[in-house]
Design an enzyme around this catalytic site. Sequence first.
Site, mmCIF file in Angstrom:
data_model
loop_
_atom_site.group_PDB
_atom_site.id
_atom_site.type_symbol
_atom_site.label_atom_id
_atom_site.label_comp_id
_atom_site.label_asym_id
_atom_site.label_seq_id
_atom_site.Cartn_x
_atom_site.Cartn_y
_atom_site.Cartn_z
ATOM 1 N N LEU A 1 -22.289 -32.722 -8.714
ATOM 2 C CA LEU A 1 -21.522 -33.301 -7.941
ATOM 3 C C LEU A 1 -20.496 -32.462 -7.163
ATOM 4 O O LEU A 1 -19.102 -32.342 -7.400
ATOM 5 C CB LEU A 1 -20.409 -34.459 -8.780
ATOM 6 C CG LEU A 1 -21.326 -35.293 -9.323
ATOM 7 C CD1 LEU A 1 -20.367 -36.329 -10.238
ATOM 8 C CD2 LEU A 1 -22.017 -36.302 -8.233
ATOM 9 N N HIS A 2 -20.890 -31.363 -6.467
ATOM 10 C CA HIS A 2 -19.854 -30.485 -5.888
ATOM 11 C C HIS A 2 -19.065 -31.106 -4.923
ATOM 12 O O HIS A 2 -17.794 -30.760 -5.234
ATOM 13 C CB HIS A 2 -20.986 -29.373 -5.139
ATOM 14 C CG HIS A 2 -21.943 -28.577 -5.810
ATOM 15 N ND1 HIS A 2 -23.112 -29.082 -5.919
ATOM 16 C CD2 HIS A 2 -21.788 -27.656 -6.946
ATOM 17 C CE1 HIS A 2 -23.746 -28.158 -6.925
ATOM 18 N NE2 HIS A 2 -22.876 -27.388 -7.321
ATOM 19 N N ASP A 3 -19.668 -31.847 -3.823
ATOM 20 C CA ASP A 3 -18.570 -32.311 -3.145
ATOM 21 C C ASP A 3 -17.413 -33.235 -3.592
ATOM 22 O O ASP A 3 -16.228 -33.025 -3.273
ATOM 23 C CB ASP A 3 -19.284 -33.082 -1.739
ATOM 24 C CG ASP A 3 -20.097 -32.034 -1.023
ATOM 25 O OD1 ASP A 3 -20.058 -30.881 -1.154
ATOM 26 O OD2 ASP A 3 -21.192 -32.428 -0.402
#
Length: 119
Positions: free
Chosen positions: A42-44
């Site tokens: 879940l980078h963003d």
Amino acid sequence: MSDDDRDKLVQSNGKHAQYISKILDIYYSYHHESYNIKGVYLHDPATNIAAVDTSLFTYTKGVVRVQTRGITRGATVFYNTVKRFMEETGWSGKPTVKVAVIIDAPAVLKLVMDRLINS
């Protein structure tokens, strides 16, 4: 976000949960094939949450450089300024930035899931 988490989104009535679960098909496929994991990173969402709740992250200061050529092109390299160089280097005189190095992943995931399911 695990495959089980995605199933929870699909089973929920959240309109954003429904939308996200559909558009994540390619992202889940990519992670399954490329990393052999059953889930996605879940980078963003994590970067957005870091702007809202810094307590979920542990930060350190240092210098970040981005490789512009060669096999590492696009990779970021971090120098934590602990080592002292005797001579001028590519790290010398560069401004430091605050970088998140540890994340409270369960808390971030819970926040994302709650928001999506209750949308």
